[in-house]
Design a protein around this motif. Structure first.
Motif, PDB file in Angstrom:
ATOM      1  N   ASP A  92     -86.402  37.874  30.620  1.00 57.32           N
ATOM      2  CA  ASP A  92     -85.745  38.688  29.583  1.00 57.32           C
ATOM      3  C   ASP A  92     -84.357  38.092  29.400  1.00 57.32           C
ATOM      4  OD1 ASP A  92     -84.677  40.553  27.866  1.00 57.32           O
ATOM      5  OD2 ASP A  92     -85.077  42.299  29.142  1.00 57.32           O
ATOM      6  N   THR A 124     -88.256  39.263  25.665  1.00 58.47           N
ATOM      7  CA  THR A 124     -88.922  39.296  26.973  1.00 58.47           C
ATOM      8  C   THR A 124     -90.336  38.739  26.834  1.00 58.47           C
ATOM      9  OG1 THR A 124     -87.731  41.330  27.529  1.00 58.47           O
ATOM     10  CG2 THR A 124     -89.571  40.744  28.941  1.00 58.47           C
ATOM     11  N   GLU A 148     -91.165  41.844  24.685  1.00 55.74           N
ATOM     12  CA  GLU A 148     -90.093  42.284  23.785  1.00 55.74           C
ATOM     13  C   GLU A 148     -89.891  41.297  22.647  1.00 55.74           C
ATOM     14  OE1 GLU A 148     -86.110  42.156  25.494  1.00 55.74           O
ATOM     15  OE2 GLU A 148     -85.362  43.544  23.958  1.00 55.74           O
TER      16      GLU A 148
HETATM   17 ZN    ZN Z   1     -84.342  42.160  26.628  1.00 56.81          ZN
END
Ligand code: ZN
Ligand code: ZN
Length: 356
Positions: free
Chosen positions: A215, A228, A333
């Motif tokens: 991340d 991420t 993400e």
């Molecule tokens: Zn993040």
């Protein structure tokens, strides 16, 4: 960037706030409204004038970056100077950002008695939720450097490397490719460490069968990126393959729920339901996402019960995760830009489980 137009938009709210002037002290807001990139400055905005205040360390920088505003320097504190200026401008009632002053500074302002200080909620932030073309382009550039670093770091993964070494690879790759900085300390988590949503990289060595959660992001001209990915180094435990599929389905559901006019809570719910129905509801303990821009975490908020209404042009993350203590975890993400008919993900890095 048209800073004066932004200040005009802000002034439209002035009558409703029932103050004579707005004191802007949160630095990302000062930057948004003036173009100033230094680390200490305030703006005082009235119906007719916008004043830029800073200390002498930034006098030259302010001359360059904020040529269009009346500039004042002070030393050591702006409190006394602010009172004088407000009296001069005939602005005795000043609204300040409740999230932008320490209690100590607030007390000094109140005790000085020169002006009446009135706390305000977020008045600049909602304007920042909608990105213009220039802002979006900077975010896209930051994302491109992020994808590039991801390519390099995943290609270099080798047995025995530590989390700290991989984090350094990511950060170095982004800076070498032109990022002005990193968005936050990169998170790299191997195996069981991936069960911590915000794991701090340590000397844990990579071994076959580990999942690897990255991340990270960078900054381009003040604008952030945030991504991420969770991959597997060698064949991972079957349970984590299933979790990866589940999180990916939840992530898609979150992205698909986003369009102009929905609330952050609606998007959160769409993703959270997928995870809850699979029986892992209590293993997804954070919000679905957040806005990204001059700050890595800004509005609108995509979390349970969030009433933030997502506008067209917002850039937000969609980042569900499932974490299994002692065994590992998965988060996926993407930053997405909210367009007329839906959300467009910005990363080009694959989301599907990659086994390296
Ligand atoms: Zn993040
Ligand atoms: Zn994020």
């Amino acid at each position: 960037m048209d800073h004066s137009l932004r200040r005009e938009h802000l002034l439209a709210d002035l009558p409703e706030l029932q103050v004579d002037a707005l004191l802007i002290t949160r630095l990302p807001n000062v930057r948004y409204l003036s173009g100033f990139t230094g680390s200490n400055a305030q703006l005082l905005i009235t119906e007719t004038e916008a004043l830029f205040l800073t200390d002498p360390r930034y006098e030259e920088q302010a001359r360059r970056e904020v040529p269009d505003l009346r500039r004042e320097t002070y030393y050591p504190e702006f409190v006394a100077r602010l009172g004088e200026i407000c009296l001069e401008l005939g602005a005795p009632r000043v609204g300040f950002e409740a999230a932008g002053l320490t209690y100590k500074t607030y007390q000094k302002l109140a005790e000085a008695g020169a002006v009446e200080v009135v706390p305000m909620g977020e008045v600049v932030e909602p304007l920042r939720w909608v990105k213009d073309a220039e802002e979006l382009s900077l975010i896209e550039q930051a994302q491109e450097l992020t994808d590039h670093a991801y390519d390099l770091a995943t290609a270099k993964l080798a047995e025995g490397m530590t989390e700290k070494e991989v984090a350094l690879e990511l950060e170095q790759a982004m800076r070498q490719a032109g990022a002005e900085g990193i968005a936050f300390d990169a998170i790299v988590a191997f195996g069981e460490n991936a069960a911590e949503p915000h794991h701090r990289p340590n000397d844990r060595a990579l071994s076959p069968g580990d999942v690897v959660k990255f991340d990270f992001g960078c900054v381009v001209e003040g604008y952030h990126s945030d991504m991420t990915r969770t991959v597997a180094f060698g064949e991972p435990p079957g349970e984590l393959v299933e979790i990866h599929e589940l999180v990916l389905r939840a992530q898609r559901a979150g992205v698909e729920a986003l369009r102009p006019g929905v609330t952050g809570g609606t998007a959160d719910k769409a993703a959270r339901e997928v995870i809850r129905e699979a029986g892992y509801g209590d293993r997804f303990g954070h919000s679905l996402g957040h806005g990204v821009g001059l700050e890595i975490h800004e509005g609108p908020g995509l979390r349970r019960e969030s009433t933030d209404v997502i506008p067209e042009g917002a850039v937000v993350t969609v980042e569900p995760g499932v974490y299994l203590p002692g065994r590992g975890g998965v988060r996926i993400e993407d930053m997405v830009v909210v367009e007329t008919d839906g959300a467009r993900p910005l990363p080009r890095s694959p989301r599907e489980l990659v086994v390296l």
